[in-house]
Design a protein around this motif. Structure first.
Motif, PDB file in Angstrom:
ATOM      1  N   ASP A  91       0.825  -1.213   0.000  1.00 49.18           N
ATOM      2  CA  ASP A  91       0.000   0.000   0.000  1.00 49.18           C
ATOM      3  C   ASP A  91       0.858   1.261   0.000  1.00 49.18           C
ATOM      4  O   ASP A  91       0.512   2.251  -0.653  1.00 49.18           O
ATOM      5  CB  ASP A  91      -0.946   0.009   1.204  1.00 49.18           C
ATOM      6  CG  ASP A  91      -2.050  -1.027   1.093  1.00 49.18           C
ATOM      7  OD1 ASP A  91      -2.283  -1.570  -0.007  1.00 49.18           O
ATOM      8  OD2 ASP A  91      -2.679  -1.304   2.136  1.00 49.18           O
ATOM      9  N   SER A  92       1.976   1.221   0.704  1.00 47.89           N
ATOM     10  CA  SER A  92       2.887   2.362   0.742  1.00 47.89           C
ATOM     11  C   SER A  92       3.386   2.703  -0.659  1.00 47.89           C
ATOM     12  O   SER A  92       3.376   3.864  -1.079  1.00 47.89           O
ATOM     13  CB  SER A  92       4.059   2.042   1.665  1.00 47.89           C
ATOM     14  OG  SER A  92       5.095   2.954   1.501  1.00 47.89           O
ATOM     15  N   ARG A  95       0.447   3.855  -3.121  1.00 45.16           N
ATOM     16  CA  ARG A  95      -0.053   5.223  -2.893  1.00 45.16           C
ATOM     17  C   ARG A  95       0.879   6.284  -3.461  1.00 45.16           C
ATOM     18  O   ARG A  95       0.492   7.441  -3.609  1.00 45.16           O
ATOM     19  CB  ARG A  95      -0.235   5.480  -1.398  1.00 45.16           C
ATOM     20  CG  ARG A  95      -1.506   4.945  -0.817  1.00 45.16           C
ATOM     21  CD  ARG A  95      -1.764   5.503   0.577  1.00 45.16           C
ATOM     22  NE  ARG A  95      -0.645   5.312   1.488  1.00 45.16           N
ATOM     23  CZ  ARG A  95      -0.476   4.250   2.276  1.00 45.16           C
ATOM     24  NH1 ARG A  95      -1.353   3.283   2.261  1.00 45.16           N
ATOM     25  NH2 ARG A  95       0.562   4.170   3.071  1.00 45.16           N
ATOM     26  N   SER A  96       2.100   5.900  -3.748  1.00 49.64           N
ATOM     27  CA  SER A  96       3.096   6.848  -4.250  1.00 49.64           C
ATOM     28  C   SER A  96       2.923   7.009  -5.759  1.00 49.64           C
ATOM     29  O   SER A  96       3.012   6.032  -6.506  1.00 49.64           O
ATOM     30  CB  SER A  96       4.499   6.313  -3.941  1.00 49.64           C
ATOM     31  OG  SER A  96       5.462   6.926  -4.772  1.00 49.64           O
ATOM     32  N   ASP A  97       2.687   8.243  -6.206  1.00 52.31           N
ATOM     33  CA  ASP A  97       2.518   8.490  -7.639  1.00 52.31           C
ATOM     34  C   ASP A  97       3.705   7.967  -8.439  1.00 52.31           C
ATOM     35  O   ASP A  97       3.535   7.402  -9.524  1.00 52.31           O
ATOM     36  CB  ASP A  97       2.327   9.982  -7.913  1.00 52.31           C
ATOM     37  CG  ASP A  97       0.968  10.484  -7.473  1.00 52.31           C
ATOM     38  OD1 ASP A  97       0.048   9.656  -7.308  1.00 52.31           O
ATOM     39  OD2 ASP A  97       0.825  11.699  -7.293  1.00 52.31           O
ATOM     40  N   LYS A 100       3.747   3.817  -8.118  1.00 50.30           N
ATOM     41  CA  LYS A 100       2.616   3.060  -8.670  1.00 50.30           C
ATOM     42  C   LYS A 100       2.710   2.916 -10.190  1.00 50.30           C
ATOM     43  O   LYS A 100       2.269   1.924 -10.750  1.00 50.30           O
ATOM     44  CB  LYS A 100       1.278   3.633  -8.228  1.00 50.30           C
ATOM     45  CG  LYS A 100       0.875   4.939  -8.868  1.00 50.30           C
ATOM     46  CD  LYS A 100      -0.435   5.455  -8.267  1.00 50.30           C
ATOM     47  CE  LYS A 100      -0.872   6.717  -8.938  1.00 50.30           C
ATOM     48  NZ  LYS A 100      -1.806   6.516 -10.018  1.00 50.30           N
TER      49      LYS A 100
END
Length: 141
Positions: A91-92, A95-97, A100
Motif C-alpha cells: 500500500d505504501s 499510494r506513491s505516484d 505506482k
C-alpha cells in the motif's frame, strides 16, 4: 510468508495493467540480496556504494536488461522500508505516484516489463529494520 503475500497483491491487483507478470528467479535472487544489502549498510538509494544504479546492480546479479538501460539509472526498482507487513509495504508503494507507475505498468515503458522479483530483509540493528526491494524488469535471457 510476507514476500509471497506481496507477490499475490502485485499479481492480482485490479490496477495491474501488464498483460502478464511472472516471477523471475534471477530477479527474485537479486532482489533478496539487494534487500539484505540495504538492511546491512548499503546506501538507502537506488545506487550502490560504487555508484551503480539499480539497472547495473540487477545486471550484476545476472539479469540481461535491454541494452538501452544505462547501468547508472533506475528503470526497474521500487524500495520501501520500516514495515514487516506485506500489505502495508504494498500500500505504501501503491499510494506513491512515482512508484505506482512502476508497480502497475501505468505507461508503455513499464508495461513492457513483465518479470518480477521481490526481496525483503530484516536487521533489528538497522535504521528501518525491514527493507523491501521490488524489481520489475524485462530480463532478456
Amino acid at each position: 510468508d510476507p514476500v509471497g503475500t506481496f507477490y499475490d497483491l502485485l499479481l492480482h491487483d485490479t490496477r495491474q495493467q501488464r498483460p502478464r507478470l511472472e516471477v523471475c528467479k534471477v530477479l527474485q535472487a537479486g532482489a533478496m540480496q539487494r534487500a539484505f544489502d540495504l538492511a546491512h549498510g548499503a546506501p538507502w538509494s537506488h545506487h550502490d556504494s560504487a555508484g551503480r544504479g539499480a539497472n547495473g546492480i540487477a545486471r550484476g546479479y545476472g539479469c540481461a536488461l535491454p541494452a538501452a538501460y544505462s547501468d547508472e539509472q533506475n528503470y526497474i526498482e521500487s524500495l520501501c522500508a520500516g514495515m514487516n507487513d506485506a500489505q502495508v509495504a504494498f500500500d505504501s508503494l501503491a499510494r506513491s505516484d512515482h512508484h505506482k507507475v512502476h508497480l502497475f505498468g501505468e505507461n508503455d515503458f513499464f508495461r513492457q516489463q513483465f518479470h518480477v522479483g521481490i526481496g525483503m530483509a530484516e536487521n533489528p540493528d538497522a535504521e528501518f529494520r525491514w527493507y523491501w526491494c521490488v524489481w520489475i524488469a524485462a530480463c532478456l535471457d
